[in-house]
Write a protein that holds these residues in place. Structure first.
Motif, short mmCIF file in Angstrom:
data_model
loop_
_atom_site.label_atom_id
_atom_site.label_comp_id
_atom_site.label_asym_id
_atom_site.label_seq_id
_atom_site.Cartn_x
_atom_site.Cartn_y
_atom_site.Cartn_z
N GLY A 191 0.61 -1.02 0.30
CA GLY A 191 0.06 0.11 0.15
C GLY A 191 0.99 1.52 0.19
N GLY A 192 1.60 1.45 0.46
CA GLY A 192 3.22 2.23 1.04
C GLY A 192 3.24 2.77 -0.58
N LEU A 193 4.17 1.37 -1.44
CA LEU A 193 4.55 1.43 -2.95
C LEU A 193 3.40 1.81 -2.97
CD1 LEU A 193 6.65 -1.74 -2.55
CD2 LEU A 193 7.39 0.90 -3.14
N TRP A 194 1.96 1.71 -3.06
CA TRP A 194 1.08 2.67 -4.26
C TRP A 194 0.51 4.11 -3.83
CZ3 TRP A 194 -5.16 2.05 -3.17
CH2 TRP A 194 -5.56 2.24 -4.49
N PHE A 195 0.75 4.14 -3.07
CA PHE A 195 1.34 6.00 -2.47
C PHE A 195 2.57 6.33 -3.24
CE2 PHE A 195 -2.74 5.10 0.74
CZ PHE A 195 -2.83 6.09 0.96
N LEU A 196 3.65 5.69 -3.46
CA LEU A 196 4.37 6.70 -3.24
C LEU A 196 4.47 6.58 -5.05
CD1 LEU A 196 7.38 4.86 -1.31
CD2 LEU A 196 5.68 7.17 -1.61
N GLY A 197 3.76 5.48 -5.85
CA GLY A 197 3.44 5.39 -7.25
C GLY A 197 2.25 6.40 -7.87
N VAL A 241 5.82 6.63 2.64
CA VAL A 241 7.36 6.27 3.72
C VAL A 241 6.94 5.47 4.31
CG1 VAL A 241 9.24 7.13 4.60
CG2 VAL A 241 8.78 7.64 2.22
N ALA A 242 5.53 6.65 5.14
CA ALA A 242 5.30 5.65 6.36
C ALA A 242 4.60 4.44 6.27
CB ALA A 242 4.61 6.95 7.35
N MET A 243 3.68 3.98 5.33
CA MET A 243 3.36 2.39 4.91
C MET A 243 4.52 1.54 4.62
SD MET A 243 -0.22 3.70 3.42
CE MET A 243 -0.65 2.17 2.85
N VAL A 244 5.47 2.43 4.53
CA VAL A 244 6.51 0.95 3.97
C VAL A 244 7.14 1.14 5.02
CG1 VAL A 244 8.99 1.34 2.73
CG2 VAL A 244 6.78 1.62 1.12
N LEU A 245 7.52 1.73 6.57
CA LEU A 245 7.83 1.86 6.76
C LEU A 245 7.82 0.47 8.13
CD1 LEU A 245 9.61 5.01 8.04
CD2 LEU A 245 11.90 2.81 6.53
#
Length: 251
Positions: free
Chosen positions: A113-119, A170-174
């Protein structure tokens, strides 16, 4: 003299779909976070195996997404994504039979989900904008100007939501990395409880960081002033504004 005819009342229009409020969002999150944890420990107390208890409790978010779809005839993008990843994780878990993988599933979901946000940072509408809009537009520090208008006419408004989306990503990936590490390092029966406690910690930190950033960046000055002013067009940090509009919107 014949009295003038009374005009017929206008036909009632169909009610608009009810926007999701903060209370409804909190209830959905509680169902997706608290219920699986309670169900897991209830099943374990009843003597159910760790793997089966994890498998059954993991179905709760998918059921929640299904109920939302049946009630509203629509499915939020994030809810659809989470349900899809959960079902994929369940399928892989049934093949592998790995308890640790089941424990790490939430971490994979959050990380993806974090990568999806970053994308989505450079997408036409980043995910933080889409998620905040139903909760804030026209309700919080707003002069009533549509966010579509602000998006098209205020470069600063677009920049703020792209930065906010990156913060969420970034927060979701961490958070996802922390969950995967817990799943493979800590005792099995400790992971669901700690994972549940990590959710409010992550969300509160995100709200605090984003709230401070919105104040510093001038987001609420833009939404109060609208797009047709120098404040709305180019509000900067700490109240600095520009008198000239920014470049034309590109998306």
């Amino acid at each position: 003299m014949t009295p003038p005819a009374t005009p017929a009342p206008p036909a009632a229009s169909a009610p608009a779909p009810r926007p999701r409020t903060g209370r409804r969002t909190a209830l959905v999150m509680a169902a997706d976070i608290a219920l699986p944890i309670g169900l897991y420990y209830g099943l374990r107390a009843a003597g159910v195996s760790t793997y089966l208890a994890l498998l059954v409790s993991a179905l709760v978010p998918a059921v929640s997404a299904l109920v939302q779809f049946l009630r509203e005839r629509r499915l939020d993008g994030m809810a659809a994504f989470v349900a899809g990843v959960i079902l994929l994780g369940l399928a892989v878990s049934l093949i592998s039979g790995s308890t640790r993988f089941m424990l790490a599933k939430d971490g994979w979901v959050t990380g993806l989900g974090g990568l999806w946000f970053l994308g989505s940072v450079r997408a036409r509408r980043p995910l933080a904008f889409q998620g905040a809009r139903p909760l804030l537009e026209g309700r919080f520090r707003s002069d009533g100007t549509s966010w579509d208008v602000l998006w098209e006419e205020s470069p600063r408004f677009r920049e703020i939501w792209r930065v906010s989306t990156a913060i969420w990503g970034v927060a979701m990936v961490l958070d996802g990395v922390a969950r995967v590490l817990m799943a493979y390092v800590l005792p099995v029966d400790l992971v669901p409880a700690l994972g549940g406690l990590l959710w409010p910690v992550t969300l509160v930190l995100l709200q605090v960081v984003n709230g401070l950033y919105y104040e510093w960046s001038g987001l609420w000055r833009i939404t109060r002033a609208g797009a047709g002013t120098s404040v709305g067009l180019a509000a900067g940090p700490a109240g600095v504004t520009g008198s000239e509009p920014g470049p034309p919107a590109t998306g």
